[in-house]
Scaffold this motif. Structure first.
Motif, short mmCIF file in Angstrom:
data_model
loop_
_atom_site.label_atom_id
_atom_site.label_comp_id
_atom_site.label_asym_id
_atom_site.label_seq_id
_atom_site.Cartn_x
_atom_site.Cartn_y
_atom_site.Cartn_z
N LEU A 50 17.87 34.55 -12.77
CA LEU A 50 17.99 33.14 -13.11
C LEU A 50 19.37 32.79 -13.64
O LEU A 50 19.69 31.61 -13.80
CB LEU A 50 16.93 32.75 -14.14
CG LEU A 50 15.48 32.97 -13.75
CD1 LEU A 50 14.56 32.60 -14.92
CD2 LEU A 50 15.12 32.15 -12.51
N VAL A 51 20.17 33.79 -13.95
CA VAL A 51 21.49 33.56 -14.54
C VAL A 51 22.56 33.88 -13.51
O VAL A 51 22.71 35.04 -13.13
CB VAL A 51 21.68 34.44 -15.80
CG1 VAL A 51 23.04 34.17 -16.44
CG2 VAL A 51 20.56 34.18 -16.81
N PRO A 52 23.30 32.89 -13.02
CA PRO A 52 24.28 33.16 -11.97
C PRO A 52 25.27 34.27 -12.31
O PRO A 52 25.72 34.99 -11.43
CB PRO A 52 24.99 31.81 -11.80
CG PRO A 52 23.98 30.80 -12.23
CD PRO A 52 23.22 31.45 -13.35
N TYR A 53 25.61 34.39 -13.59
CA TYR A 53 26.55 35.43 -13.99
C TYR A 53 26.02 36.83 -13.66
O TYR A 53 26.80 37.75 -13.41
CB TYR A 53 26.78 35.36 -15.51
CG TYR A 53 27.67 34.24 -15.94
CD1 TYR A 53 29.05 34.40 -16.05
CD2 TYR A 53 27.15 32.99 -16.27
CE1 TYR A 53 29.88 33.38 -16.47
CE2 TYR A 53 27.96 31.95 -16.68
CZ TYR A 53 29.32 32.15 -16.78
OH TYR A 53 30.14 31.14 -17.19
N LEU A 54 24.70 37.01 -13.70
CA LEU A 54 24.09 38.33 -13.57
C LEU A 54 23.32 38.52 -12.27
O LEU A 54 22.83 39.62 -12.01
CB LEU A 54 23.16 38.59 -14.75
CG LEU A 54 23.76 38.42 -16.15
CD1 LEU A 54 22.70 38.67 -17.22
CD2 LEU A 54 24.96 39.34 -16.35
N ASN A 55 23.18 37.47 -11.49
CA ASN A 55 22.33 37.52 -10.30
C ASN A 55 23.09 38.08 -9.12
O ASN A 55 23.52 37.35 -8.21
CB ASN A 55 21.78 36.12 -9.97
CG ASN A 55 20.76 36.18 -8.85
OD1 ASN A 55 20.21 37.23 -8.54
ND2 ASN A 55 20.50 35.04 -8.23
N GLY A 56 23.25 39.39 -9.12
CA GLY A 56 23.95 40.03 -8.02
C GLY A 56 24.27 41.48 -8.35
O GLY A 56 24.15 41.92 -9.48
N GLY A 57 24.68 42.21 -7.34
CA GLY A 57 25.11 43.57 -7.55
C GLY A 57 24.01 44.49 -8.00
O GLY A 57 22.82 44.25 -7.79
N VAL A 58 24.41 45.55 -8.67
CA VAL A 58 23.47 46.61 -9.04
C VAL A 58 22.43 46.12 -10.03
O VAL A 58 21.32 46.67 -10.11
CB VAL A 58 24.25 47.82 -9.60
CG1 VAL A 58 24.85 47.51 -10.97
CG2 VAL A 58 23.36 49.05 -9.65
N ILE A 59 22.72 45.07 -10.80
CA ILE A 59 21.79 44.60 -11.83
C ILE A 59 20.45 44.19 -11.22
O ILE A 59 19.39 44.43 -11.81
CB ILE A 59 22.41 43.43 -12.64
CG1 ILE A 59 23.49 43.98 -13.58
CG2 ILE A 59 21.35 42.69 -13.44
CD1 ILE A 59 24.15 42.92 -14.43
N VAL A 60 20.47 43.58 -10.05
CA VAL A 60 19.23 43.10 -9.44
C VAL A 60 18.84 43.91 -8.21
O VAL A 60 17.96 43.50 -7.45
CB VAL A 60 19.31 41.60 -9.10
CG1 VAL A 60 19.45 40.76 -10.35
CG2 VAL A 60 20.47 41.32 -8.15
N THR A 61 19.48 45.04 -8.00
CA THR A 61 19.12 45.91 -6.88
C THR A 61 17.95 46.80 -7.28
O THR A 61 17.99 47.45 -8.32
CB THR A 61 20.31 46.79 -6.46
OG1 THR A 61 21.40 45.95 -6.08
CG2 THR A 61 19.94 47.69 -5.30
N ASP A 62 16.91 46.81 -6.47
CA ASP A 62 15.70 47.59 -6.78
C ASP A 62 15.69 48.91 -6.01
O ASP A 62 16.49 49.14 -5.10
CB ASP A 62 14.45 46.77 -6.44
CG ASP A 62 14.13 45.73 -7.50
OD1 ASP A 62 14.10 46.10 -8.69
OD2 ASP A 62 13.93 44.56 -7.14
#
Length: 349
Positions: A50-62
């Motif tokens: 929900l936070v554009p700053y964090l919505n990408g890359g390894v943080i949201v990779t499952d």
């Protein structure tokens, strides 16, 4: 309130009113499950998305892609990969002002400058970097809104510097990341994730060293950092989505439920900590219970920036003069990260 009621009922989770099915857990067993069972507890669809700053890359990779992505990124962010960065950061720590200073404000611009050094050898446009990171310090929903013009400018600056690194490598993180598929995105996401978390930890460390100067010794700084991160974990709450129905100690949790683990509640739980509300670095003479201390998460999803954050904190504390506290509002204020409610005024002693 929720944790106390859960304890009275003999459980370690409680419901949270968020307009959707959501539960919070705080025990080491819950933490281990959420952070280790990557097939059941998924990152996609959690708060980070929900936070554009964090919505990408390894943080949201499952899983299963997450492990492969981390293997590509770990060398750059590991101790050996950060050796050159450490030297540059140590040289870039600014002197502490002679006049009374708000530790939070000083930590804010100090960490921003040191991250610029670590990632970009100090060459990222400072004014643009401030504009990019400033909303992270504001209450919700500000961190959810990133001005398109600022984001576009940041992408251009990353491409500009990345192109330079391909021609002339430097001892910085961008040199390693630009050669990886999706590396510029990882640089932007990890930079945003590092700023406020490290800023708040540094501000609290300054405050407690000013209040308890007996700990302001090089050999004490590692335990000061651990204790600050225990009392005030910047990542005070983590979230996942249930990929399928789950029976947790007799509680039936449906697929799609938002599940949270509370680092803050775990770190202050009397079941696992003596004097849990006290700043007491001596506690680190003994190893804490497994999964009871997780300021950087745990398991495969341990924070990518763990070593970078510890590097910045350690090098900055090593160069601080003796300090004395004046006045402040250190009570924790939850937002995207956990920070002090107000200024923390200190001065050189």
């Amino acid at each position: 309130m929720g944790a106390a009621a859960a304890r009275s009922a003999g459980t370690d989770i409680f419901g949270l009113a968020l307009g959707q099915p959501a539960v919070v857990g705080f025990s080491p067993a819950w933490n281990r499950a959420v952070l280790s069972d990557l097939e059941t507890f998924r990152s996609r669809g959690s708060f980070s998305s929900l936070v554009p700053y964090l919505n990408g890359g390894v943080i949201v990779t499952d899983a299963p892609s997450h492990a492969q992505t981390r293997r590509r990124l770990n060398p750059a962010f590991g101790p050996r990969g950060l050796a050159g960065v450490r030297r540059a950061v140590a040289q870039a720590v600014p002197p502490f002002p002679a006049e009374p200073t708000d530790a939070l404000a000083w930590a804010d611009h100090t960490v921003r400058d040191l991250l610029n050094t670590a990632y970009f050898s100090g060459e990222f446009d400072p004014a643009l970097l401030q504009r990019f990171l400033a909303p992270l310090r504001r209450p919700f929903p500000a961190p959810m809104w990133l001005a398109p013009t600022v984001l576009a400018a940041v992408r251009r600056e990353l491409r500009r510097l990345g192109h330079l690194r391909l021609k002339q490598p430097r001892d910085d993180l961008l040199t390693a990341l630009v050669r990886l598929d999706g590396g510029l995105l990882e640089a932007r996401i990890s930079l945003a994730a590092a700023h406020d978390t490290t800023t708040h930890a540094l501000a609290y460390a300054l405050w407690h060293l000013a209040q308890d100067p007996q700990y302001h010794l090089p050999e004490q700084h590692p335990t000061v950092i651990r204790e600050v991160l225990r009392l005030y974990p910047p990542g005070w709450m983590g979230s996942r989505r249930l990929a399928h129905d789950l029976d947790w100690q007799g509680h039936q949790l449906a697929r799609g439920t938002l599940v949270l683990y509370s680092t803050y509640l775990t770190h202050r739980a009397p079941e696992w900590w003596d004097r849990p509300l006290d700043f007491w670095p001596e506690r680190w003479q003994h190893k804490p219970a497994a999964w009871s201390y997780l300021p950087f998460g745990g398991g495969e999803r341990t924070c990518l920036g763990l070593h970078l954050a510890q590097l910045i904190l350690g090098e900055t504390l090593a160069q601080l003069p003796p300090l004395r506290s004046l006045t402040g509002h250190p009570g924790p204020l939850p937002g995207l990260t956990l920070g002090p409610r107000g200024p923390l005024w200190v001065r050189r002693d």
